[in-house]
Design an enzyme around this catalytic site. Structure first.
Site, short mmCIF file in Angstrom:
data_model
loop_
_atom_site.label_atom_id
_atom_site.label_comp_id
_atom_site.label_asym_id
_atom_site.label_seq_id
_atom_site.Cartn_x
_atom_site.Cartn_y
_atom_site.Cartn_z
N TYR A 1 0.61 -1.48 -0.20
CA TYR A 1 0.17 -0.09 0.05
C TYR A 1 1.43 0.96 -0.10
O TYR A 1 1.95 1.53 0.29
CB TYR A 1 -0.77 0.37 1.37
CG TYR A 1 -1.48 -0.43 0.88
CD1 TYR A 1 -3.51 -0.80 0.71
CD2 TYR A 1 -2.90 -1.41 2.31
CE1 TYR A 1 -4.22 -1.37 0.46
CE2 TYR A 1 -3.87 -1.82 2.96
CZ TYR A 1 -4.51 -1.85 1.64
OH TYR A 1 -5.77 -3.15 2.16
N ALA B 1 -7.95 0.04 6.82
CA ALA B 1 -8.65 0.21 7.87
C ALA B 1 -8.15 1.03 9.19
O ALA B 1 -8.23 1.11 10.15
CB ALA B 1 -9.37 -1.02 8.02
N GLU B 2 -6.34 -0.05 9.09
CA GLU B 2 -5.94 0.04 10.33
C GLU B 2 -5.49 1.07 10.35
O GLU B 2 -4.32 1.50 11.43
CB GLU B 2 -4.38 -1.28 10.75
CG GLU B 2 -5.33 -2.46 10.93
CD GLU B 2 -5.84 -3.34 9.75
OE1 GLU B 2 -7.01 -2.94 8.61
OE2 GLU B 2 -5.79 -4.94 9.69
N GLU C 1 -11.42 -2.50 -1.49
CA GLU C 1 -13.01 -2.66 -0.83
C GLU C 1 -13.47 -1.32 -0.88
O GLU C 1 -13.95 -0.94 0.45
CB GLU C 1 -12.09 -3.39 0.55
CG GLU C 1 -11.32 -4.54 0.27
CD GLU C 1 -11.02 -5.09 2.12
OE1 GLU C 1 -11.60 -4.41 3.12
OE2 GLU C 1 -11.30 -6.51 2.22
N GLU D 1 -6.17 -10.00 -1.29
CA GLU D 1 -5.79 -10.35 0.01
C GLU D 1 -5.98 -11.37 0.97
O GLU D 1 -7.32 -11.97 0.79
CB GLU D 1 -6.30 -9.53 1.18
CG GLU D 1 -6.53 -7.48 0.79
CD GLU D 1 -6.89 -7.07 1.95
OE1 GLU D 1 -7.30 -7.30 3.01
OE2 GLU D 1 -6.88 -5.85 1.37
N TYR E 1 0.69 -8.81 13.21
CA TYR E 1 0.02 -8.94 12.42
C TYR E 1 -0.38 -10.54 12.84
O TYR E 1 -0.87 -10.56 12.01
CB TYR E 1 -0.53 -8.78 11.29
CG TYR E 1 -1.84 -8.59 10.27
CD1 TYR E 1 -2.16 -7.55 10.28
CD2 TYR E 1 -1.89 -9.79 10.38
CE1 TYR E 1 -3.43 -7.53 9.84
CE2 TYR E 1 -3.42 -9.49 9.03
CZ TYR E 1 -4.59 -8.36 9.64
OH TYR E 1 -5.07 -8.30 8.82
C1 GAL Z 1 -9.78 -5.24 4.81
C2 GAL Z 1 -8.55 -4.16 4.79
C3 GAL Z 1 -7.30 -4.62 4.93
C4 GAL Z 1 -7.01 -4.54 6.33
C5 GAL Z 1 -7.71 -5.73 6.14
C6 GAL Z 1 -8.01 -6.60 8.00
O1 GAL Z 1 -10.69 -5.08 4.60
O2 GAL Z 1 -8.54 -4.09 2.44
O3 GAL Z 1 -6.53 -3.03 4.53
O4 GAL Z 1 -7.80 -3.69 6.34
O5 GAL Z 1 -8.97 -6.32 5.87
O6 GAL Z 1 -6.44 -5.96 8.67
#
Ligand code: GAL
Length: 932
Positions: free
Chosen positions: A15, A61-62, A121, A231, A296
């Site tokens: 990203y 999101a984080e 997303e 993802e 993570y």
């Molecule tokens: C997805 C998003 C990621 C990250 C992940 C949760 O929804 O695209 O950037 O937030 O969830 O870790």
């Protein structure tokens, strides 16, 4: 990135963070410090990795506001992720610049970028998905992003990722309604065991090892495209209230073995693991799901450690890298009738061009942890077989929570593997002769059939465990109780290596080329080291770079010209084995202990609470806006919204003046989940909101002690911290004071001032390298006490362990001289410790390493999350390091806290952690003095 390459991956995804590059709406920084994303492309190219670029505008999101710059959060830019001119005008310069930098690095220009994702997303194509009723605004937004990328020369496929299977957005195949806004390759994200370490964070949390049907989804939504999962769960984020060590068990080696094989079985041909490294650990902190500095639980941990999960992913990645026939398959069967055991389900994939087969076997009940045994019926060019054939009563075994992908008609060089009950790890071609590598779980056996082979012989390892049978069309070998490595020759020169899982875990296939597809004749095989980062063959020397955690013998397979192994630059005494490989002993790491911290010095970092403090300097601006562009306009006026005054991150100080006495103040402060605040009247502490894990607002009422309030002028100081902006449309939630009301006061507050990150009010932040995300308006930060080069020699000597009483902020500073042993990688973290019997936990700790804010410790909310790793470059391994610690005592009781630097690992390594990273650590300068 070397670790990602070594894992067998062919692509890295990243990203890019708009807010990091655009501190203000008229600045773009792609140059200073670590801002140059072109370097990522160069490094990827040199390592032989493709890149999937994912620049936003919204990313994840984080991170605070999903990576969108915080100047967008005032409301002046309208709704975010919208097609209105004002929002388009905001993102276009950033996206265009990323595209301009990216275009020359595309694979079409002999570069490395292979895919380019727009947005993240963003599922809003349809107002009714099944009836395909379009939503014009999001569609126009996606079209504008698409056109922008193309007009800036992006020619590689544009991609997108859906958060769930319901939204079905942006796929050209699904859009039979002509709605538009589609990308070239549709993608689906999935986190089967919940993306958070706390399962209740997810609306649906599946019991472990349940599976989903992606095949049907891709058949419906994107049948003419590669099935892509940008993802797929690689770990889970750790919220403020998560377990300190993260939740590795949730996505451990079984998880990755089982789920990733299922993805392959469901014909997913682009599989991105989120995340492969670390966590959301930079200085910025978003809400609501934001770890302080916590990893993570990814395969490459935040502190860069690798272990069995990493190794297990490697086994599959090496296989998919070598198994070229896997890129084009049909699912030709999916049932329990492939084996003699109902408890086992098989998916059969076939390459329509070569007829190569891939049988993915797993438990029919995927949650079952039983060990099962089976025979599998396979169709091959040599006939149909039920395998294993040779072993009498011995069947193939399959443990619970793991899967296997077994091949038929797998070509390796000039040879054909008719079938194998052991999984293929990889193969390579050396001097025109193939070496095939097969692996089984420790103690299991296997059987394989090689077409046309005339003889078989065990040349290394235990021959008594291997039995050969010669059917008409080739040779079958059956082996039992595999431990370590067994070497079989199957014809003149062709070899098969059999190994157990532990041996496979430490088996590496470094590429001798930078071609990310890694042609099978341009590799070396190395068994033994903790990590192999790369290899080179020059004349008679095979040079290998890697990490070692112990003295041990390693074994290398390379072309015959190789006679000597060089390990991390050192020629080793090398022997040749009877089966043609080279062996030598590599050394382990030296002992390294962190040097002692220097003398601690301390300074009061909150003189702003006193009445005689002057807030007339540059640090402060009048908070006097009677209007707001925010949709949230129901608040105390003037509006005390920090973003509106140019302050976005970390600590904010609000000074409110009022004349004459008052009895009580009511304060409602909004800073994001886990934020806190403290208030002082005329220098005296009146109370704190200590923080809350479920609310981003803290409201409290405090009465003023009589002796504190003056009948002339009074000043109330409110200190708050900001834990970031919420995700998605929540980004627009305000930060600051929503309500400040005096009771029994004649005239209420007469005026307010606010201080935040130095330079914020004028749009000229002082630290472009670490960025404004790194610092807030704490006195220590404004004045640059956290930075290297600041002179603290006149400060009193006191350590955070000495403690202090009284609500306020102390800034502690010390030095750590480092000179790590050459040729070693050392991982370091900072750890805070306190004794809860001795001291209050109502404090907040902010940790700075060479000026980088590398952790926030909120022990009142979670005292176990106390360890904060930082990477080389932030640390200086070759000289002085400045460590800063701000302790914000939120109550009057004593607070004591020790800081220790912890060695996470020491490895002998080719990684040069002692590189000159001075450009990442700019020092203090005099401009800071203006912000007193
Ligand atoms: C997805 C998003 C990621 C990250 C992940 C949760 O929804 O695209 O950037 O937030 O969830 O870790």
């Amino acid at each position: 990135m070397e670790k990602i390459k070594a894992m067998g991956m062919n692509t890295v995804s990243f990203y890019s963070h708009w807010g990091y590059h655009a501190p203000t709406n008229d600045t773009l920084d792609f140059e200073t410090g670590a801002h140059d994303i072109g370097r990522i492309y160069e490094i990827a190219k040199n390592l032989g990795l493709f890149v999937h670029a994912r620049p936003g505008p919204y990313i994840n999101a984080e991170t605070s506001a999903g990576g969108m710059p915080l100047w967008l959060t005032t409301g002046e830019y309208g709704a975010l992720r919208d097609n209105a001119t004002v929002f388009t005008g905001a993102w276009r310069p950033y996206m265009s610049k990323v595209e301009e930098i990216t275009a020359p690095f595309q694979v079409t220009n002999n570069g490395t970028v292979i895919l380019y994702q727009i947005e993240n997303e963003f599922p809003n194509q349809w107002s009714n998905v099944e009836e395909k009723i379009p939503r014009p605004v999001p569609i126009a937004y996606m079209e504008t992003l698409f056109e922008n990328a193309q007009s800036n020369g992006i020619v590689v496929p544009l991609t997108h990722n859906m958060p769930n299977r319901q939204a079905k957005a942006w796929s050209i195949d699904y859009d039979t309604a002509g709605a538009r806004g589609n990308v070239h390759i549709y993608g689906l994200d999935n986190y089967p065991t919940c993306w958070s370490c706390i399962p209740s964070d997810c609306s649906t949390s599946n019991p472990s090892f349940t599976l989903m049907d992606y095949t049907a989804h891709f058949n419906e939504v994107s049948p003419k495209q590669p099935s892509m999962m940008p993802e797929f769960q690689g770990g889970a984020l750790n919220p403020w209230d998560g377990p300190a060590e993260g939740c590795e068990a949730k996505t451990d080696e079984s998880f990755v073995n089982f789920y990733y094989r299922d993805n392959v079985a469901q014909r997913v041909t682009i599989l991105g693991l989120y995340m492969i490294h670390g966590g959301t650990n930079w200085g910025w902190i978003g809400a609501p799901f934001v770890p302080t500095s916590y990893g993570y639980s990814a395969a490459i941990a935040e502190n860069r450690t690798i272990g069995s999960k990493y190794y297990e992913i490697k086994s599959l990645a090496l296989f998919t890298r070598a198994a070229k026939d896997l890129t084009k398959t049909d699912i030709v069967g999916n049932s329990t009738s492939y084996t003699d055991n109902e408890a086992i389900t098989t998916i059969e994939l076939r390459n329509p061009d070569t007829d190569a087969g891939f049988y993915a076997i797993r438990h029919t009940d995927p949650t079952s942890s039983d060990e099962q045994s089976l025979r599998l019926s396979v169709r091959t060019s040599a006939g149909n077989f039920t395998v294993p054939i040779v072993s009498g009563n011995d069947k193939m075994s399959l443990n619970g929570h793991v899967a296997k992908i077994l091949v038929t008609d797998f070509n390796y060089g000039r040879m054909n593997l008719v079938y194998s009950t052991a999984e293929v790890l990889t193969y390579g071609i050396f001097d025109s002769q193939p070496i095939l590598v097969l692996w089984v779980f420790n103690g299991e056996g296997g059987e394989f059939f090689i077409e046309g082979a005339t003889s078989g012989k065990v040349v290394g390892g235990d021959a008594s465990k291997v039995q050969f049978v010669k059917p008409e069309k080739g040779l079958i070998a059956n082996f039992k109780d595999q431990t370590g490595m067994t070497v079989v020759t199957t014809n003149e020169g062709a070899r098969v290596l059999l190994m157990d899982r532990d041996t496979a875990h430490l088996f590496w296939v470094p590429a001798l080329t930078t071609d990310p597809t890694v042609p099978v004749d341009q590799v070396a095989f190395v068994q033994g080291p903790h990590l192999v980062r790369g290899a080179q063959l020059e004349g008679s020397v095979i040079s290998i770079r890697g990490d070692s955690n112990e003295t041990k013998r390693i074994e290398v397979f390379a072309a015959k010209q190789a006679k000597t192994i060089r390990w991390n630059g050192k020629r080793l005494k090398t022997q040749r084995t009877n089966w043609g490989s080279l062996t030598a002993e590599i050394g382990g790491p030296e002992v390294f202990e962190t040097p002692k911290l220097g003398t601690w010095r301390v300074q009061d970092s909150l003189i702003e609470r006193h009445t005689n403090y002057s807030d007339s300097g540059l640090a402060w601006v009048d908070a006097d806006d009677m209007e707001t562009s925010s949709q949230y306009d129901d608040a105390t006026k003037p509006y005390l919204y920090s973003n509106q005054y140019g302050f976005h991150n970390g600590v904010h100080l609000w000074r409110g003046y009022f004349n004459g006495t008052a009895d009580v103040v009511y304060l409602e402060v909004q800073g994001g989940i886990a934020h806190g605040w403290t208030a002082w009247l005329n220098g005296k502490f009146i109370g704190s909101f200590l923080g809350d894990l479920s609310s981003s607002t803290g409201a409290k009422e405090f009465s003023f002690p009589n002796e504190t309030v003056s009948d002339k002028q009074n000043v109330l100081l409110v200190m708050q911290d900001i834990t970031g902006h919420d995700q998605g449309s929540g980004s627009l939630n305000i930060r600051g004071i929503v309500n400040a009301t005096l009771l029994n006061s004649e005239s209420g507050f007469s005026s307010w001032k606010v201080a935040g990150t130095a330079g914020g009010a004028t749009g000229s932040f002082l630290d472009p390298v670490r960025t404004h995300y790194n610092e807030g308006g704490l006195r220590a930060e404004r004045l640059g006490w956290h930075l290297p080069g600041f002179d603290d020699s006149r400060w009193p000597k006191k350590s955070p362990g000495d403690g202090f009483t009284g609500a306020g902020v102390r800034f502690y500073r010390t030095h750590l001289p480092l000179d790590t042993p050459a040729g070693h990688d050392v991982a370091l973290s900072v750890k805070l410790n306190f004794d809860s019997d001795e001291t209050s936990n109502s404090f907040r700790g902010y940790i700075y390493i060479n000026g980088y804010q590398y952790g926030r410790y909120y022990p009142y909310l979670n005292d176990a999350m106390n360890t904060f790793p930082a990477p080389p470059g932030v640390w200086n391994y070759n000289g002085d390091n400045v460590i800063g610690l701000a302790i914000w005592n939120q109550e009057e009781k004593e607070v004591k806290c020790d800081l220790e630097v912890k060695v996470e690992y020491v490895l002998a390594s080719s990684l040069d952690v002692k590189f000159d990273g001075t450009y990442l650590r700019p020092g203090w300068d005099e401009k800071r003095l203006l912000y007193t």
